[in-house]
Scaffold this motif. Structure first.
Motif, mmCIF file in Angstrom:
data_model
loop_
_atom_site.group_PDB
_atom_site.id
_atom_site.type_symbol
_atom_site.label_atom_id
_atom_site.label_comp_id
_atom_site.label_asym_id
_atom_site.label_seq_id
_atom_site.Cartn_x
_atom_site.Cartn_y
_atom_site.Cartn_z
ATOM 1 N N VAL A 210 -4.252 -2.009 12.541
ATOM 2 C CA VAL A 210 -5.185 -1.128 11.848
ATOM 3 C C VAL A 210 -5.144 -1.414 10.351
ATOM 4 N N ALA A 211 -6.300 -1.315 9.701
ATOM 5 C CA ALA A 211 -6.376 -1.479 8.247
ATOM 6 C C ALA A 211 -6.512 -0.108 7.592
ATOM 7 N N ALA A 212 -5.838 0.074 6.492
ATOM 8 C CA ALA A 212 -5.939 1.290 5.673
ATOM 9 C C ALA A 212 -6.220 0.835 4.248
ATOM 10 N N GLY A 213 -7.321 1.259 3.696
ATOM 11 C CA GLY A 213 -7.679 0.813 2.348
ATOM 12 C C GLY A 213 -7.901 -0.683 2.269
ATOM 13 N N GLY A 214 -8.315 -1.282 3.396
ATOM 14 C CA GLY A 214 -8.566 -2.719 3.418
ATOM 15 C C GLY A 214 -7.336 -3.581 3.635
ATOM 16 N N PHE B 37 0.558 -9.037 2.716
ATOM 17 C CA PHE B 37 0.799 -9.609 1.389
ATOM 18 C C PHE B 37 -0.283 -10.601 0.990
ATOM 19 N N ARG B 38 -0.887 -11.257 1.951
ATOM 20 C CA ARG B 38 -1.930 -12.236 1.609
ATOM 21 C C ARG B 38 -3.148 -11.556 0.980
ATOM 22 N N THR B 39 -3.677 -10.523 1.659
ATOM 23 C CA THR B 39 -4.840 -9.810 1.121
ATOM 24 C C THR B 39 -4.495 -9.164 -0.213
ATOM 25 N N HIS B 40 -3.316 -8.580 -0.301
ATOM 26 C CA HIS B 40 -2.881 -7.953 -1.560
ATOM 27 C C HIS B 40 -2.849 -8.995 -2.682
ATOM 28 N N HIS B 41 -2.296 -10.147 -2.393
ATOM 29 C CA HIS B 41 -2.211 -11.214 -3.393
ATOM 30 C C HIS B 41 -3.612 -11.664 -3.829
ATOM 31 N N GLU B 42 -4.511 -11.830 -2.874
ATOM 32 C CA GLU B 42 -5.883 -12.243 -3.199
ATOM 33 C C GLU B 42 -6.567 -11.199 -4.078
ATOM 34 N N ARG B 43 -6.385 -9.915 -3.758
ATOM 35 C CA ARG B 43 -6.966 -8.842 -4.570
ATOM 36 C C ARG B 43 -6.393 -8.870 -5.985
ATOM 37 N N SER C 289 0.858 -1.187 0.000
ATOM 38 C CA SER C 289 0.000 0.000 0.000
ATOM 39 C C SER C 289 0.893 1.235 0.000
ATOM 40 N N ASP C 290 0.287 2.372 -0.288
ATOM 41 C CA ASP C 290 1.023 3.639 -0.208
ATOM 42 C C ASP C 290 0.793 4.313 1.138
ATOM 43 N N HIS C 291 0.249 3.560 2.091
ATOM 44 C CA HIS C 291 -0.045 4.125 3.401
ATOM 45 C C HIS C 291 1.233 4.252 4.232
ATOM 46 N N PRO C 292 1.469 5.414 4.838
ATOM 47 C CA PRO C 292 2.592 5.567 5.767
ATOM 48 C C PRO C 292 2.181 5.037 7.147
ATOM 49 N N TRP C 293 2.745 3.919 7.545
ATOM 50 C CA TRP C 293 2.343 3.220 8.768
ATOM 51 C C TRP C 293 3.077 3.750 9.987
#
Length: 138
Positions: free
Chosen positions: A117-121, A127-133, A104-108
């Motif tokens: 916390v989730a940002a943009g889901g 990496f798991r959610t990103h891969h699924e998306r 993500s481009d979120h600054p954590w």
């Protein structure tokens, strides 16, 4: 390899000292927890070369300036690495700072990472959610 950039609010010497404690006898790169490989990198070494402009802007806003250096951490694809990368990132952000990951481009912040916390889901190093998306959009 998966990548995390850590921009701690501490002097580079303090980062080096912490990494030397976590990875005795291992430098260039520091090897932490047998699956993380860390290197200091700076703008002079093309820190932001492959970054999207909006990611750099978001980081700069979150930090109040464009950081001139970071710890770049490569996470072995041979292991999950989530626990290890979170532990190292939180140790380096204990005094403040920001982390950015490949997903993500979120600054954590440390607080966001520690509280999952989730940002943009996505959560930090999710990496798991990103891969699924990514699979769903192909």
């Amino acid at each position: 390899m998966r990548t995390v950039f850590i921009f701690p609010d501490m002097e580079q010497a303090a980062v080096v000292a912490l990494l030397d404690r976590l990875s005795p006898g291992q430098r260039h790169p520091w090897r932490v927890d047998r699956c993380l490989y860390g290197e200091l990198t700076s703008e002079d070494e093309y820190l932001y070369l492959d970054w999207e402009p909006e990611a750099v802007r978001g980081l700069s806003r979150a930090c109040g300036r464009r950081p001139s250096w970071a710890l770049q951490v490569e996470v072995s694809g041979q292991v999950d690495g989530t626990v290890e990368v979170r532990r190292l990132t939180l140790a380096l952000l204990a005094q403040g700072g920001i982390a950015m990951d490949d997903y993500s481009d979120h600054p954590w912040t440390a607080d966001e990472i520690a509280n999952d916390v989730a940002a943009g889901g996505l959560r930090f190093f999710d990496f798991r959610t990103h891969h699924e998306r990514t699979k769903l959009t192909q």
